[in-house]
Enzyme design. Structure first.
Site, PDB file in Angstrom:
ATOM      1  N   ASP A   9       0.871  -1.160   0.000  1.00 32.28           N
ATOM      2  CA  ASP A   9       0.000   0.000   0.000  1.00 32.28           C
ATOM      3  C   ASP A   9       0.924   1.230   0.000  1.00 32.28           C
ATOM      4  OD1 ASP A   9      -2.360   1.598   0.447  1.00 32.28           O
ATOM      5  OD2 ASP A   9      -1.718   1.766   2.537  1.00 32.28           O
ATOM      6  N   LEU A  10       0.411   2.381  -0.374  1.00 31.25           N
ATOM      7  CA  LEU A  10       1.255   3.590  -0.429  1.00 31.25           C
ATOM      8  C   LEU A  10       1.057   4.487   0.801  1.00 31.25           C
ATOM      9  CD1 LEU A  10       3.154   5.499  -2.066  1.00 31.25           C
ATOM     10  CD2 LEU A  10       1.086   6.464  -3.096  1.00 31.25           C
ATOM     11  N   ASP A  11      -0.169   5.025   0.921  1.00 34.62           N
ATOM     12  CA  ASP A  11      -0.456   6.000   1.986  1.00 34.62           C
ATOM     13  C   ASP A  11      -0.378   5.340   3.360  1.00 34.62           C
ATOM     14  OD1 ASP A  11      -1.074   8.200   0.231  1.00 34.62           O
ATOM     15  OD2 ASP A  11      -2.999   7.258  -0.203  1.00 34.62           O
ATOM     16  N   THR A  17       1.497   9.975   4.089  1.00 39.24           N
ATOM     17  CA  THR A  17       0.486  10.874   3.535  1.00 39.24           C
ATOM     18  C   THR A  17      -0.835  10.759   4.291  1.00 39.24           C
ATOM     19  OG1 THR A  17       0.319   9.143   1.900  1.00 39.24           O
ATOM     20  CG2 THR A  17       1.241  11.236   1.157  1.00 39.24           C
ATOM     21  N   LYS A  45      -9.077   5.248   6.166  1.00 36.10           N
ATOM     22  CA  LYS A  45      -7.812   4.735   5.631  1.00 36.10           C
ATOM     23  C   LYS A  45      -8.070   3.613   4.635  1.00 36.10           C
ATOM     24  CE  LYS A  45      -4.661   6.128   9.250  1.00 36.10           C
ATOM     25  NZ  LYS A  45      -3.769   5.711  10.343  1.00 36.10           N
ATOM     26  N   GLY A  46      -7.431   3.703   3.484  1.00 38.82           N
ATOM     27  CA  GLY A  46      -7.559   2.669   2.460  1.00 38.82           C
ATOM     28  C   GLY A  46      -8.813   2.807   1.627  1.00 38.82           C
ATOM     29  N   SER A 114      -2.353   0.556  -4.434  1.00 37.10           N
ATOM     30  CA  SER A 114      -2.898   1.706  -3.697  1.00 37.10           C
ATOM     31  C   SER A 114      -4.262   2.107  -4.230  1.00 37.10           C
ATOM     32  CB  SER A 114      -1.925   2.883  -3.844  1.00 37.10           C
ATOM     33  OG  SER A 114      -2.533   4.080  -3.408  1.00 37.10           O
ATOM     34  N   ALA A 115      -5.111   2.608  -3.320  1.00 39.69           N
ATOM     35  CA  ALA A 115      -6.427   3.118  -3.730  1.00 39.69           C
ATOM     36  C   ALA A 115      -6.335   4.537  -4.279  1.00 39.69           C
ATOM     37  CB  ALA A 115      -7.348   3.120  -2.507  1.00 39.69           C
ATOM     38  N   SER A 116      -5.159   5.143  -4.170  1.00 39.33           N
ATOM     39  CA  SER A 116      -5.044   6.566  -4.479  1.00 39.33           C
ATOM     40  C   SER A 116      -4.887   6.869  -5.961  1.00 39.33           C
ATOM     41  CB  SER A 116      -3.848   7.155  -3.730  1.00 39.33           C
ATOM     42  OG  SER A 116      -3.632   8.488  -4.154  1.00 39.33           O
ATOM     43  N   ASN A 118      -3.765   9.684  -6.735  1.00 39.16           N
ATOM     44  CA  ASN A 118      -2.582  10.556  -6.716  1.00 39.16           C
ATOM     45  C   ASN A 118      -1.275   9.767  -6.603  1.00 39.16           C
ATOM     46  OD1 ASN A 118      -3.940  13.178  -6.713  1.00 39.16           O
ATOM     47  ND2 ASN A 118      -4.705  12.566  -4.701  1.00 39.16           N
ATOM     48  N   LYS A 145     -10.867  -1.391  -1.979  1.00 37.25           N
ATOM     49  CA  LYS A 145     -10.593  -2.266  -0.837  1.00 37.25           C
ATOM     50  C   LYS A 145     -11.777  -2.152   0.126  1.00 37.25           C
ATOM     51  CE  LYS A 145      -5.678  -1.036  -1.172  1.00 37.25           C
ATOM     52  NZ  LYS A 145      -4.529  -0.339  -0.563  1.00 37.25           N
ATOM     53  N   GLU A 169       0.066  -3.411   4.699  1.00 28.59           N
ATOM     54  CA  GLU A 169      -1.100  -2.520   4.776  1.00 28.59           C
ATOM     55  C   GLU A 169      -1.212  -1.826   6.132  1.00 28.59           C
ATOM     56  OE1 GLU A 169      -3.648  -1.002   3.723  1.00 28.59           O
ATOM     57  OE2 GLU A 169      -3.830  -1.673   1.656  1.00 28.59           O
ATOM     58  N   ASP A 170      -1.617  -0.559   6.117  1.00 30.17           N
ATOM     59  CA  ASP A 170      -1.859   0.152   7.382  1.00 30.17           C
ATOM     60  C   ASP A 170      -3.351   0.346   7.633  1.00 30.17           C
ATOM     61  OD1 ASP A 170      -2.289   2.088   5.353  1.00 30.17           O
ATOM     62  OD2 ASP A 170      -2.065   3.676   6.852  1.00 30.17           O
TER      63      ASP A 170
HETATM   64  C1  BG6 Z   1      -5.833   5.573   0.195  1.00 31.39           C
HETATM   65  C2  BG6 Z   1      -5.871   6.381   1.462  1.00 31.39           C
HETATM   66  O1  BG6 Z   1      -4.538   5.073   0.000  1.00 31.39           O
HETATM   67  O2  BG6 Z   1      -6.184   6.391  -0.920  1.00 31.39           O
HETATM   68  C3  BG6 Z   1      -7.228   7.038   1.623  1.00 31.39           C
HETATM   69  O3  BG6 Z   1      -5.615   5.538   2.568  1.00 31.39           O
HETATM   70  C4  BG6 Z   1      -7.561   7.853   0.390  1.00 31.39           C
HETATM   71  O4  BG6 Z   1      -7.203   7.851   2.773  1.00 31.39           O
HETATM   72  C5  BG6 Z   1      -7.491   6.964  -0.845  1.00 31.39           C
HETATM   73  O5  BG6 Z   1      -8.863   8.397   0.499  1.00 31.39           O
HETATM   74  C6  BG6 Z   1      -7.764   7.734  -2.135  1.00 31.39           C
HETATM   75  O6  BG6 Z   1      -6.745   8.665  -2.321  1.00 31.39           O
HETATM   76  P1  BG6 Z   1      -6.783   9.833  -3.384  1.00 31.39           P
HETATM   77  O7  BG6 Z   1      -5.346  10.324  -3.376  1.00 31.39           O
HETATM   78  O8  BG6 Z   1      -7.154   9.221  -4.712  1.00 31.39           O
HETATM   79  O9  BG6 Z   1      -7.757  10.847  -2.916  1.00 31.39           O
HETATM   80 MG    MG Z   2      -2.774   3.085   3.579  1.00 27.24          MG
END
Ligand code: BG6
Ligand code: MG
Length: 217
Positions: A9-11, A17, A45-46, A114-116, A118, A145, A169-170
């Site tokens: 996982d990233l964040d 972050t 988170k996640g 990662s779910a992000s 970004n 997730k 994973e956190d």
């Molecule tokens: C996850 C974070 O990795 O990404 C969440 O734990 C976050 O807190 C999710 O909402 C989505 O991230 P982003 O950067 O696409 O808004």
């Molecule tokens: Mg995370």
């Protein structure tokens, strides 16, 4: 079972972050007129951006139209990006780069899960992209997730059986995603907040391939 691939996982695992997500959501809740605690933040988170907003609005007992929600999510993201844009490699969590190099030199494949949305921007800012054989992020998955899609996609791209994959994973949603995918999982954080993982580590400082090999023979 020997570990052939590690998926990260990233964040909150590679970089902290999670604290920037929290600040951005907390500012938003204050503007909307309610308090948002660090404990409540665990629920986010996640979790994807839009789903996080839904949880936040539930906490504040507010309901918004879809257009209003789009605008709020965009506002939160702009705030979050103000922090991300200032990041550099100093924000990589302690021990992470050494551990990734240790895995690689022992022939273990490495993926980001990662779910992000970004994630590419963050990896650019911290100059860590080249350490990953495969990157799966919020731009390339449709199910969040605890659905295992993000990790299963990583395993498929690496051509490794999910049973031989280990996830870091956190977030509780992420631990469940790994288990739902039939993978091993290490919780990064404390078992006070997380459950169901095989092991818990406070961070990567004391972890190396040798210890992993003892845990997963
Ligand atoms: C996850 C974070 O990795 O990404 C969440 O734990 C976050 O807190 C999710 O909402 C989505 O991230 P982003 O950067 O696409 O808004
Ligand atoms: Mg995370």
């Amino acid at each position: 079972m020997k570990i052939k691939a590690c998926l990260f996982d990233l964040d909150g695992v590679i970089v902290d972050t999670a604290k920037y997500h929290f600040i951005a959501w907390k500012e938003m809740s204050a503007e909307l007129g309610f308090d948002f605690t660090e404990k409540e933040n665990e629920l986010l988170k996640g979790v994807s951006r839009m789903h996080s907003l839904d949880i936040l609005l539930d906490i504040g007992k507010l309901s918004k139209t879809d257009d209003e929600k789009q605008a709020l999510a965009e506002k939160k993201n702009q705030r979050y990006l103000d922090y991300v844009k200032q990041m550099n490699e100093e924000e990589i969590l302690p021990g992470v780069t050494r551990f990734l190099d240790d895995l690689r030199s022992n022939g273990v494949l490495i993926a980001l899960g990662s779910a992000s949305k970004n994630a590419p921007l963050i990896l650019d800012r911290i100059h860590l992209k080249e350490k990953f054989d495969v990157i799966v992020d919020g731009n390339s998955v449709s199910k969040a997730k605890p659905d295992p899609e993000v990790f299963l996609k990583g395993a498929e791209l690496l051509d490794v059986n999910p049973k031989e994959c280990l996830v870091f994973e956190d977030a509780q949603a992420g631990i469940e995603a790994a288990l739902n995918g039939g993978m091993k999982v290490i919780g990064v954080g404390s078992s006070d907040n997380l459950s169901l993982a095989d092991h818990y580590i406070p961070g990567f400082i004391k972890l190396d391939y040798e210890l992993l090999s003892k845990w997963y023979q």
